[in-house]
Design an enzyme around this catalytic site. Structure first.
Site, short mmCIF file in Angstrom:
data_model
loop_
_atom_site.label_atom_id
_atom_site.label_comp_id
_atom_site.label_asym_id
_atom_site.label_seq_id
_atom_site.Cartn_x
_atom_site.Cartn_y
_atom_site.Cartn_z
N ASP A 68 -3.15 2.75 -5.99
CA ASP A 68 -2.02 2.80 -5.07
C ASP A 68 -1.86 1.57 -4.19
OD1 ASP A 68 -4.16 3.10 -3.41
OD2 ASP A 68 -3.45 4.89 -2.41
N GLU A 69 -2.36 0.44 -4.62
CA GLU A 69 -2.16 -0.78 -3.82
C GLU A 69 -2.23 -2.02 -4.69
OE1 GLU A 69 -5.58 -1.97 -1.39
OE2 GLU A 69 -6.56 -0.16 -2.10
N ASP A 102 0.84 -1.19 0.00
CA ASP A 102 0.00 0.00 0.00
C ASP A 102 0.88 1.25 0.00
OD1 ASP A 102 -3.15 0.41 1.24
OD2 ASP A 102 -1.78 2.12 1.24
#
Length: 392
Positions: free
Chosen positions: A106-107, A12
């Site tokens: 974003d992960e 993350d």
DNA sequence: TCTGGGGTCCTAGGACCC
DNA sequence: TCTGGGGTCCTAGGACCC
């Protein structure tokens, strides 16, 4: 023979939007930074950790944030920049596993099961974390667990730059103690209802006995949530999920509510243009076109039209957008407008490499849009001309 | 805390087909 | 003629996530 336990990483990016800006500009590193709208109606999508010390959180409106931290610098969202760093991130991850699922911009999830015999997963996690920070100035938190749910929950436990291992035997100490609203999938609507049942932690959910009441709150997903709370999640990391977009959209909240028809059309035109540009950049074609209208009382409508063909043609798409708006005009001033396309598929090779400026379109479609543009200029041209003259 | 912008997934009703 | 059942697609709305 199959291994008993899988090894899943959830990685993350911490304060991602703010981290991108700081990676681009060193000067931002040590000052409180928020990303979002700085105008009256803005809220912060995220803030760096310097700003968070002042109590600033994502979702907070900019006015309140400025009150807590008068020196806060607020930069507008810049999705092109974030998409660039997102690609860097996933490219680096792909050096470590072939089985990567994009969770969002974003992960990502990595299935590291195959590597487990050769190397220590914790060392690999440390290496990934260090490389992202040293090579790209991107801080990440990593969760390591036997399945996707536990990995996701684990990466959230230590931020920023944390690495957390969450094994089945750690569940009682590390998972069940967490507040129920921190459970992935429990949002702000469901949380108060669970609280009414006396469920405050994930452990409380596991211990809850009245299945009938639980069904009223969680619907068909009771057993799914109970399983996850017990650390059971058999989903596979699927590399092809989320790789192709299922929809592409652009929306905007205006600092002053829109009242006039021509003004609305000019905004819809702009949004449509952005959507078609990204649709073209993605080499995709769309079948369904959707508009979103939020009025100043916050009521909202979505209207969509599915064509009997696929298109990436600006004029065709804009025509539907305008038609959808015309058919659903309301009386209230408009706060937000959005345009999106869905029902996507890859465009049929490169037969139709199209951009807005040389898009083939019937002359009537083209004339219609040009007519609209002229109307907009007539309505708002005066202001623009005056502005330009002042400068001289 | 007067509430952004990017998405995904789910549900439910209706149209339509066989 | 008072009325099937299964399947698919479309539309609208809502919950949730980052």
């Amino acid at each position: 023979m199959e291994k008993k336990y899988r090894i899943i990483f959830h990685i993350d990016l911490n304060a991602f939007f703010a981290s991108c800006e700081m990676a681009e500009d060193e000067k931002l590193k040590n000052i409180p930074l928020g990303i979002g709208g700085s105008r009256d109606r803005g809220v912060l999508t995220t803030a760096n950790y310097v700003a968070r010390k002042f109590g600033i959180k994502s979702g907070m409106n900019s006015f309140e944030a400025k009150r807590l931290c008068p020196n806060l610098l607020i930069l507008p969202v810049n999705f092109d920049l974030y998409r660039k760093y997102s690609n860097i991130f996933f490219n680096l991850l792909s050096e470590y596993s072939d089985t990567i699922e994009k969770g969002s911009i974003d992960e990502g999830y990595l299935d590291m099961t195959d590597l487990s015999e050769e190397v220590n997963p914790l060392e690999i996690a440390e290496e990934i974390q260090e490389r992202l920070l040293n090579e790209y100035k991107l801080p990440v938190s990593i969760g390591i667990a036997p399945n996707m749910f536990l990995a996701k929950m684990a990466s959230d436990i230590l931020k920023p730059l944390g690495i957390t291992v969450l094994r089945k035997r750690d569940i009682k100490e590390k998972l069940w103690v967490l507040p129920i609203e921190d459970m992935f999938g429990i949002g702000k609507k469901t949380y108060p209802n669970l609280k009414l049942l006396g469920i405050e932690t994930i452990g409380d959910l596991v211990a809850y006995k009245d299945g009938r009441k639980l069904k009223l709150v969680l619907g068909n997903r009771v057993s799914e949530f109970i399983d996850k709370a017990n650390g059971i999640d058999n989903r596979k990391v699927e590399p092809h999920r989320y790789v192709e977009y299922k929809s592409i959209g652009n929306s905007s909240t205006y600092s002053v509510d829109l009242q006039e028809y021509q003004e609305v059309l000019s905004k819809l035109l702009k949004l449509s243009k952005n959507v078609v540009e990204r649709l073209n950049a993605d080499d995709s074609v769309a079948k369904t076109i959707n508009i979103q209208v939020r009025y100043n009382d916050f009521s909202q409508i979505n209207r969509s039209k599915t064509l009997d063909f696929y298109t990436d043609n600006f004029f065709e798409i804009y025509q539907v957008v305008e038609q959808l708006y015309d058919d659903n005009q309301g009386d209230l001033p408009i706060r937000l407008l959005g345009v999106s396309v869905s029902n996507l598929k890859p465009s049929a090779s490169n037969f139709r490499q199209i951009n807005i400026f040389n898009a083939p379109a019937s002359s009537t479609q083209e004339e219609k849009v040009i007519h609209i543009l002229n109307n907009i200029n007539e309505t708002y041209g005066e202001k623009i001309i005056k502005k330009g003259m002042k400068k001289r």
